[in-house]
Design a protein around this motif. Structure first.
Motif, short mmCIF file in Angstrom:
data_model
loop_
_atom_site.label_atom_id
_atom_site.label_comp_id
_atom_site.label_asym_id
_atom_site.label_seq_id
_atom_site.Cartn_x
_atom_site.Cartn_y
_atom_site.Cartn_z
N ASN A 1 7.55 2.86 -0.62
CA ASN A 1 7.68 1.43 -0.34
C ASN A 1 6.54 0.94 0.54
O ASN A 1 5.99 -0.14 0.31
CB ASN A 1 9.02 1.12 0.31
N ASP A 2 6.17 1.72 1.56
CA ASP A 2 5.06 1.33 2.44
C ASP A 2 3.76 1.25 1.65
O ASP A 2 2.96 0.33 1.84
CB ASP A 2 4.92 2.32 3.59
N GLU A 3 3.55 2.21 0.76
CA GLU A 3 2.32 2.22 -0.04
C GLU A 3 2.28 1.02 -0.98
O GLU A 3 1.25 0.37 -1.13
CB GLU A 3 2.23 3.51 -0.83
N ILE A 4 3.41 0.71 -1.60
CA ILE A 4 3.47 -0.44 -2.49
C ILE A 4 3.21 -1.72 -1.72
O ILE A 4 2.45 -2.59 -2.15
CB ILE A 4 4.83 -0.50 -3.22
N ASN A 5 3.84 -1.84 -0.54
CA ASN A 5 3.65 -3.05 0.26
C ASN A 5 2.21 -3.17 0.76
O ASN A 5 1.66 -4.26 0.80
CB ASN A 5 4.62 -3.06 1.44
N SER A 6 1.60 -2.06 1.14
CA SER A 6 0.21 -2.13 1.62
C SER A 6 -0.73 -2.46 0.46
O SER A 6 -1.69 -3.20 0.64
CB SER A 6 -0.20 -0.83 2.29
N ASP A 7 -0.45 -1.94 -0.74
CA ASP A 7 -1.27 -2.27 -1.89
C ASP A 7 -1.17 -3.74 -2.24
O ASP A 7 -2.16 -4.39 -2.53
CB ASP A 7 -0.88 -1.43 -3.11
N SER A 8 0.05 -4.28 -2.19
CA SER A 8 0.22 -5.69 -2.53
C SER A 8 -0.39 -6.58 -1.46
O SER A 8 -0.96 -7.62 -1.77
CB SER A 8 1.69 -6.03 -2.74
N ASP B 1 -3.00 -5.75 0.32
CA ASP B 1 -4.45 -5.62 0.11
C ASP B 1 -4.89 -6.53 -1.03
O ASP B 1 -5.94 -7.17 -0.94
CB ASP B 1 -4.82 -4.17 -0.22
N GLU B 2 -4.08 -6.62 -2.09
CA GLU B 2 -4.42 -7.48 -3.21
C GLU B 2 -4.41 -8.94 -2.80
O GLU B 2 -5.28 -9.71 -3.20
CB GLU B 2 -3.45 -7.25 -4.37
N VAL B 3 -3.42 -9.33 -1.97
CA VAL B 3 -3.34 -10.71 -1.52
C VAL B 3 -4.54 -11.04 -0.64
O VAL B 3 -5.15 -12.10 -0.79
CB VAL B 3 -2.01 -10.95 -0.75
N SER B 4 -4.90 -10.15 0.27
CA SER B 4 -6.05 -10.43 1.14
C SER B 4 -7.34 -10.44 0.34
O SER B 4 -8.25 -11.24 0.61
CB SER B 4 -6.13 -9.40 2.28
N ALA B 5 -7.47 -9.58 -0.68
CA ALA B 5 -8.66 -9.59 -1.53
C ALA B 5 -8.73 -10.88 -2.33
O ALA B 5 -9.81 -11.46 -2.51
CB ALA B 5 -8.65 -8.39 -2.47
N LYS B 6 -7.60 -11.35 -2.80
CA LYS B 6 -7.56 -12.58 -3.57
C LYS B 6 -7.93 -13.76 -2.68
O LYS B 6 -8.69 -14.64 -3.09
CB LYS B 6 -6.15 -12.79 -4.16
N ASN B 7 -7.41 -13.78 -1.45
CA ASN B 7 -7.72 -14.87 -0.53
C ASN B 7 -9.20 -14.88 -0.16
O ASN B 7 -9.82 -15.93 -0.06
CB ASN B 7 -6.87 -14.77 0.74
#
Length: 75
Positions: A55-62, A64-70
């Motif tokens: 769960n931590d890995e999934i949350n950190s990946d998501s 990271d994707e949000v910050s990369a998108k921003n």
């Protein structure tokens, strides 16, 4: 009363549960049961830890994707 019986026990009643417990006691003996429960507890604990890590890995990946998108939208 039926709602108090855990789902994994299905249609077992009190007397049937007692018979199963006695059979387990006869098979494993009084000294082995604490060891079995300890092993079961360790297994459950490691399973929960693994689930938490996933769960931590999934949350950190998501995140990271949000910050990369921003950051790509700001350019």
């Amino acid at each position: 009363m039926l709602s108090l019986i855990p789902l994994f026990l299905g249609g077992l009643r009190g007397s049937e549960i007692i018979i199963i417990a006695l059979v387990i006691l006869l098979l494993f003996g009084g000294r082995k049961i604490p060891e079995l429960m300890r092993g079961l507890g360790k297994g459950v604990r490691s399973f929960r830890q693994g689930m938490k890590e996933v769960n931590d890995e999934i949350n950190s990946d998501s995140s990271d994707e949000v910050s990369a998108k921003n950051s790509s939208e700001k350019r």
